[in-house]
Design a protein around this motif. Structure first.
Motif, PDB file in Angstrom:
ATOM      1  N   VAL A  52      11.919 -24.825  36.117  1.00 32.01           N
ATOM      2  CA  VAL A  52      10.542 -24.546  35.326  1.00 32.01           C
ATOM      3  C   VAL A  52       9.803 -25.570  34.924  1.00 32.01           C
ATOM      4  N   LEU A  53      10.484 -26.633  34.346  1.00 37.78           N
ATOM      5  CA  LEU A  53       9.754 -27.923  33.862  1.00 37.78           C
ATOM      6  C   LEU A  53       9.258 -28.854  35.034  1.00 37.78           C
ATOM      7  N   ARG A  54       9.758 -28.653  36.286  1.00 34.86           N
ATOM      8  CA  ARG A  54       9.104 -29.184  37.571  1.00 34.86           C
ATOM      9  C   ARG A  54       8.044 -28.635  38.033  1.00 34.86           C
ATOM     10  N   ASP A  55       7.892 -27.333  37.894  1.00 32.81           N
ATOM     11  CA  ASP A  55       6.763 -26.476  38.450  1.00 32.81           C
ATOM     12  C   ASP A  55       5.507 -26.768  37.583  1.00 32.81           C
ATOM     13  N   LYS A  56       4.538 -27.460  38.526  1.00 27.04           N
ATOM     14  CA  LYS A  56       3.183 -28.050  37.976  1.00 27.04           C
ATOM     15  C   LYS A  56       2.556 -26.545  37.411  1.00 27.04           C
ATOM     16  N   GLU A  57       2.492 -25.437  38.213  1.00 23.54           N
ATOM     17  CA  GLU A  57       1.791 -24.285  37.830  1.00 23.54           C
ATOM     18  C   GLU A  57       2.255 -23.488  36.565  1.00 23.54           C
ATOM     19  N   LEU A  58       3.378 -23.958  35.931  1.00 24.13           N
ATOM     20  CA  LEU A  58       3.884 -23.474  34.934  1.00 24.13           C
ATOM     21  C   LEU A  58       3.599 -24.213  33.857  1.00 24.13           C
ATOM     22  N   PHE A  59       3.174 -25.417  33.812  1.00 22.24           N
ATOM     23  CA  PHE A  59       3.045 -26.660  32.705  1.00 22.24           C
ATOM     24  C   PHE A  59       2.060 -25.802  31.698  1.00 22.24           C
ATOM     25  N   LEU A  60       1.052 -25.209  32.043  1.00 21.59           N
ATOM     26  CA  LEU A  60       0.083 -24.877  31.039  1.00 21.59           C
ATOM     27  C   LEU A  60       0.687 -23.644  30.234  1.00 21.59           C
ATOM     28  N   PRO A  61       1.108 -22.613  30.998  1.00 17.08           N
ATOM     29  CA  PRO A  61       1.599 -21.474  29.989  1.00 17.08           C
ATOM     30  C   PRO A  61       2.902 -21.836  29.179  1.00 17.08           C
ATOM     31  N   LEU A  62       3.618 -22.791  29.882  1.00 20.39           N
ATOM     32  CA  LEU A  62       4.970 -23.367  28.952  1.00 20.39           C
ATOM     33  C   LEU A  62       4.390 -24.215  28.013  1.00 20.39           C
ATOM     34  N   LEU A  63       3.446 -24.951  28.074  1.00 18.31           N
ATOM     35  CA  LEU A  63       2.631 -25.609  27.007  1.00 18.31           C
ATOM     36  C   LEU A  63       2.273 -24.742  25.946  1.00 18.31           C
ATOM     37  N   LEU A  64       1.505 -23.689  26.291  1.00 12.79           N
ATOM     38  CA  LEU A  64       0.790 -22.796  25.249  1.00 12.79           C
ATOM     39  C   LEU A  64       1.824 -22.056  24.655  1.00 12.79           C
ATOM     40  N   VAL A  65       3.033 -21.628  25.150  1.00 12.54           N
ATOM     41  CA  VAL A  65       3.935 -20.983  24.396  1.00 12.54           C
ATOM     42  C   VAL A  65       4.646 -22.008  23.297  1.00 12.54           C
ATOM     43  N   CYS A  66       5.044 -23.070  23.804  1.00 18.11           N
ATOM     44  CA  CYS A  66       5.576 -24.186  22.910  1.00 18.11           C
ATOM     45  C   CYS A  66       4.485 -24.400  21.749  1.00 18.11           C
ATOM     46  N   VAL A  67       3.568 -24.644  21.930  1.00 17.98           N
ATOM     47  CA  VAL A  67       2.533 -24.937  20.867  1.00 17.98           C
ATOM     48  C   VAL A  67       2.443 -23.700  19.827  1.00 17.98           C
ATOM     49  N   PHE A  68       2.065 -22.554  20.535  1.00 20.04           N
ATOM     50  CA  PHE A  68       2.015 -21.414  19.618  1.00 20.04           C
ATOM     51  C   PHE A  68       3.139 -21.159  18.662  1.00 20.04           C
TER      52      PHE A  68
END
Length: 489
Positions: A271-287
């Motif tokens: 998951v961490l290496r997948d560039k397409e998942l960077f933004l949704p993962l960032l949003l989840v963590c920030v929220f």
């Protein structure tokens, strides 16, 4: 239930709410997330009694005479070790949800909470600080498992039209648990010198009552189909939940299409290496981090000192603190209605804006109250506290818990929820450690960093969060595939 009917209406035809789904939401909330909120709020009232007991134990069992600073340090460890347990539990909660299932993880966490309840009950009689610390630590681990598994479990049981309604049960449970802890730990009830161990373990009654029905409920149909490959078990679970063969077959067909896309569970490294998942993962963590860093826990951790500094007597502040907890619970009950009627983006932006404005108003009103000693400002600051709680429950409170399930597909979802839980616990830990220091240096303006966090979350939501209401994660994914260069419109 048609989309034009926004109320919770039980429909035995399998569309919308069914009796079983409603029962699952209520019992999993009472048996898992209410105890999490209880852990957050139960230590406030009996704090001095427990400190005195700790001093006696150190003196009699360890032949150590501790001064006030050493006792405060020990108390900080007792409070914060729960958060450390949550951080540790977040590290393997995704693995646990995939290995043992969503319901299986909740059963495991319930058993851990029951054991912690026994340790709380007997720690005073055994004169054991280790039992108290161990119970707090493993309670944090169980809470981390719950924060990862419970939102996924409810969202994967419910039809897509109810994703917002079932998603808010996590927030309602935590809020209700905090209020329950405030009530039970009052000196008039269990918050006395003789009964404080029972105040700490009271939540175990709820866990015990809800554990048996939880074990009888169906497992997540999506987990059974996509992770375990149990098509028959998934179909059986859907028939119990929907009671309508047409909708069951339609969902099974959708799961088959999802499986055909090789949508198997992903590891954290994948998951961490997948560039397409960077933004949704960032949003989840920030929220999730913003939910804690917004200041809501600072208000409830230190509400008594905030209210007394606003000029209220200790007795009045205690009852006002209880009133704030009640208002917090009532405001959280608006969640199911608001999330059925309004989109996620405007709710979250309004929430961040109202929280930021309320924190600014609270800071300045408390500052001028100290300098002018005017009685009117005492009530103005109270109004700003109430408006902050209302703003928090509009979006930051409920949406942060389940937005990961709406942004990410089945394969990376457990990892994303686990990462979000990790950032939530880290944010909570930072507030607990840093807010008293900020308060001693900046006084009433200690809330200004929290205001800046809310403004940052508002900007991030406006720029990057796509609307997820009524949309599948596969439809949302292309909008975020370019990372920070993505355009959501």
């Amino acid at each position: 239930m048609g989309t034009e009917n926004q109320q919770i209406h039980v429909n035995d035809a399998g569309e919308g709410w069914t009796w079983l789904l409603l029962l699952i939401c209520l019992t999993t909330t009472l048996g898992t997330t209410v105890p999490v909120g209880y852990f957050f709020g139960v230590l406030n009232a009996p704090a001095e009694l427990i400190k005195s007991w700790c001093a006696d134990v150190l003196s009699t069992e360890y032949d150590t005479n501790s001064d006030e600073n050493q006792l405060n340090l020990l108390w900080t460890c007792i409070v914060s070790i729960y958060l450390i347990g949550g951080i540790c539990g977040s590290g393997f909660s995704a693995w646990c949800s995939n290995k043992y299932g969503r319901k299986g993880s909740l059963v495991i966490s319930s058993v851990i909470l029951m054991i912690c309840g026994l340790l709380f009950t007997w720690c005073r009689a055994a004169k054991s600080l280790e039992m108290l610390m161990t119970a707090r630590f493993f309670g944090g681990i169980a809470s981390a498992l719950i924060f990862t598994a419970q939102p996924m479990y409810l969202l994967e049981l419910a039809p897509a039209t109810l994703s917002g309604s079932v998603g808010v049960f996590t927030c309602i449970g935590v809020t209700g648990g905090i209020l329950l802890a405030q009530i039970v730990s009052m000196p008039q009830l269990l918050g006395s010198e003789e009964n404080w161990p029972y105040a700490l373990s009271f939540y175990a009654l709820l866990v015990l009552i809800c554990l048996l029905p939880l074990m009888c409920y169906p497992e997540s149909p999506r987990w059974l189909y996509l992770v375990k490959g149990d098509v028959a078990g998934s179909a059986q679970a859907l028939r119990k939940l929907r009671s309508h063969q047409a909708s069951v077959q339609q969902e099974l067909d959708e799961l088959e299409q999802t499986l055909a896309l090789d949508n198997k569970s992903s590891s954290m490294c994948q998951v961490l290496r997948d560039k397409e998942l960077f933004l949704p993962l960032l949003l989840v963590c920030v929220f999730q981090a913003t939910q804690q860093l917004s200041g809501i826990n600072a208000i409830f951790f230190y509400s008594l000192s905030i209210l007394t500094s606003a000029g209220f007597s200790t007795n009045s502040a205690t009852w006002l603190n209880l009133g704030l907890g009640g208002f917090n619970l009532c405001a959280s009950l608006l969640g199911p209605l608001l999330l059925r009627r309004f989109n996620r983006r405007p709710l979250l932006m309004c929430s961040c804006a109202l929280c930021g404005l309320s924190l600014a108003g609270m800071s300045f009103s408390l500052y001028y109250l100290v300098s002018s000693e005017g009685t009117a400002l005492r009530y103005v600051s109270s109004v700003f506290i109430l408006s902050f709680i209302l703003g928090f429950q509009l979006g930051l409170g409920p949406i942060a818990y389940f937005i990961g399930s709406e942004l990410l597909e089945d394969a990376p979802r457990p990892v994303a929820m686990s990462m979000g839980s990790l950032f939530s616990w880290i944010g909570n830990f930072l507030i607990g450690m840093c807010f008293p220091l900020l308060q001693s240096v900046w006084s009433s303006f200690a809330f200004m960093p929290c205001m800046c966090v809310c403004i940052f979350c508002l900007i991030l939501t406006w720029r990057y969060l796509p609307e997820t209401r009524g949309r599948e994660p596969k439809d949302v994914k292309p909008l975020m595939s370019q990372g920070l260069r993505s355009k959501i419109n």
